[in-house]
Scaffold this motif. Structure first.
Motif, PDB file in Angstrom:
ATOM      1  N   UNK A  28       0.834  -1.205   0.000  1.00 29.40           N
ATOM      2  CA  UNK A  28       0.000   0.000   0.000  1.00 29.40           C
ATOM      3  C   UNK A  28       0.873   1.260   0.000  1.00 29.40           C
ATOM      4  N   UNK A  29       1.934   1.252   0.828  1.00 29.99           N
ATOM      5  CA  UNK A  29       2.834   2.404   0.863  1.00 29.99           C
ATOM      6  C   UNK A  29       3.589   2.569  -0.454  1.00 29.99           C
ATOM      7  N   UNK A  30       3.933   1.428  -1.060  1.00 29.52           N
ATOM      8  CA  UNK A  30       4.604   1.497  -2.362  1.00 29.52           C
ATOM      9  C   UNK A  30       3.665   2.122  -3.395  1.00 29.52           C
ATOM     10  N   UNK A  31       2.396   1.727  -3.322  1.00 31.22           N
ATOM     11  CA  UNK A  31       1.395   2.308  -4.211  1.00 31.22           C
ATOM     12  C   UNK A  31       1.272   3.810  -3.956  1.00 31.22           C
ATOM     13  N   UNK A  32       1.246   4.205  -2.673  1.00 32.54           N
ATOM     14  CA  UNK A  32       1.156   5.631  -2.324  1.00 32.54           C
ATOM     15  C   UNK A  32       2.361   6.393  -2.868  1.00 32.54           C
ATOM     16  N   UNK A  33       3.540   5.763  -2.821  1.00 36.25           N
ATOM     17  CA  UNK A  33       4.730   6.457  -3.315  1.00 36.25           C
ATOM     18  C   UNK A  33       4.648   6.662  -4.831  1.00 36.25           C
ATOM     19  N   UNK A  34       3.980   5.722  -5.533  1.00 38.22           N
ATOM     20  CA  UNK A  34       3.790   5.902  -6.977  1.00 38.22           C
ATOM     21  C   UNK A  34       2.781   7.010  -7.245  1.00 38.22           C
ATOM     22  N   UNK A  35       1.716   7.032  -6.438  1.00 44.05           N
ATOM     23  CA  UNK A  35       0.729   8.112  -6.555  1.00 44.05           C
ATOM     24  C   UNK A  35       1.418   9.460  -6.331  1.00 44.05           C
ATOM     25  N   UNK A  36       2.287   9.476  -5.323  1.00 45.27           N
ATOM     26  CA  UNK A  36       3.016  10.701  -4.997  1.00 45.27           C
ATOM     27  C   UNK A  36       3.861  11.166  -6.184  1.00 45.27           C
ATOM     28  N   UNK A  37       4.535  10.210  -6.818  1.00 48.17           N
ATOM     29  CA  UNK A  37       5.376  10.520  -7.972  1.00 48.17           C
ATOM     30  C   UNK A  37       4.555  11.168  -9.088  1.00 48.17           C
ATOM     31  N   UNK A  38       3.380  10.585  -9.349  1.00 49.43           N
ATOM     32  CA  UNK A  38       2.485  11.113 -10.393  1.00 49.43           C
ATOM     33  C   UNK A  38       2.023  12.518 -10.013  1.00 49.43           C
ATOM     34  N   UNK A  39       1.666  12.683  -8.729  1.00 47.29           N
ATOM     35  CA  UNK A  39       1.184  13.988  -8.266  1.00 47.29           C
ATOM     36  C   UNK A  39       2.279  15.050  -8.362  1.00 47.29           C
ATOM     37  N   UNK A  40       3.510  14.665  -7.997  1.00 46.61           N
ATOM     38  CA  UNK A  40       4.629  15.614  -8.057  1.00 46.61           C
ATOM     39  C   UNK A  40       4.860  16.040  -9.509  1.00 46.61           C
ATOM     40  N   UNK A  73       2.576  15.977 -11.913  1.00 49.14           N
ATOM     41  CA  UNK A  73       1.418  16.799 -12.292  1.00 49.14           C
ATOM     42  C   UNK A  73       1.566  18.208 -11.737  1.00 49.14           C
ATOM     43  N   UNK A  74       2.062  18.280 -10.512  1.00 54.68           N
ATOM     44  CA  UNK A  74       2.252  19.577  -9.864  1.00 54.68           C
ATOM     45  C   UNK A  74       3.294  20.412 -10.603  1.00 54.68           C
ATOM     46  N   UNK A  75       4.320  19.736 -11.105  1.00 56.64           N
ATOM     47  CA  UNK A  75       5.390  20.408 -11.841  1.00 56.64           C
ATOM     48  C   UNK A  75       4.851  21.067 -13.104  1.00 56.64           C
ATOM     49  N   UNK A  83      -2.621  24.640  -6.841  1.00 55.92           N
ATOM     50  CA  UNK A  83      -2.328  24.624  -5.422  1.00 55.92           C
ATOM     51  C   UNK A  83      -2.867  23.371  -4.741  1.00 55.92           C
ATOM     52  N   UNK A  84      -4.048  22.927  -5.189  1.00 58.97           N
ATOM     53  CA  UNK A  84      -4.655  21.725  -4.594  1.00 58.97           C
ATOM     54  C   UNK A  84      -3.737  20.513  -4.765  1.00 58.97           C
ATOM     55  N   UNK A  85      -3.100  20.393  -5.938  1.00 58.57           N
ATOM     56  CA  UNK A  85      -2.231  19.246  -6.193  1.00 58.57           C
ATOM     57  C   UNK A  85      -1.012  19.316  -5.272  1.00 58.57           C
ATOM     58  N   UNK A  86      -0.485  20.526  -5.070  1.00 61.42           N
ATOM     59  CA  UNK A  86       0.636  20.695  -4.156  1.00 61.42           C
ATOM     60  C   UNK A  86       0.290  20.252  -2.744  1.00 61.42           C
TER      61      UNK A  86
END
Ligand code: ZN
Length: 135
Positions: free
Chosen positions: A22-34, A36-38, A43-46
């Motif tokens: 689950x944490x590994x999945x969250x880290x992938x979600x985080x990567x995608x969000x980062x 997307x944020x770039x 602001x919501x994505x940040x």
């Protein structure tokens, strides 16, 4: 120096939950969000990045191991349901390409007929009713 740091980290992690799927999945979600944020600079994505990061480390460093374990079990069950859905979807899409599904006019039994055979007589396997179809 490096070994000492590793030792300290191992001591810190003692009795804590650590990494799971689950944490590994969250880290992938985080990567995608980062990413997307770039590109998007919304602001919501940040804020969401920070929320996911915080939640991920909260889980990794958590001492409530049974709770985290059951969360991970739920995540894995959901994940297999989602991948199963897409596998079924792909399979039925390829069936639609190769087969026609007809309904028997007498008993409404669904009958799968291969495509591209021209006019054929279909015999219902359930009630024995025969009818003509183009495949
Ligand atoms: Zn029938």
């Amino acid at each position: 120096m490096f070994n000492e740091l590793r030792f300290k980290f191992a001591r810190f992690m003692q009795g804590r939950y650590g990494m799971d799927q689950f944490s590994r999945f969250l880290s992938m979600v985080l990567l995608v969000l980062v990413a997307a944020n770039f590109f998007l600079r919304v602001r919501t994505i940040g804020l969401l990045c920070w929320a996911v990061l915080f939640y991920m480390y909260f889980r990794i460093f958590s001492r409530n191991i049974p709770k985290r374990y059951s969360e991970n079990r739920k995540f894995l069950a959901l994940q297999s349901r989602v991948t199963g859905f897409f596998r079924n979807f792909r399979r039925s899409a390829s069936q639609a390409r190769d087969y026609h599904i007809y309904k028997c006019p007498q008993c409404a039994q669904k009958i799968r007929i291969p495509r591209g055979k021209g006019k054929i007589i279909v015999r219902c396997p359930k009630c024995g009713h025969e009818f003509q179809k183009r495949s």
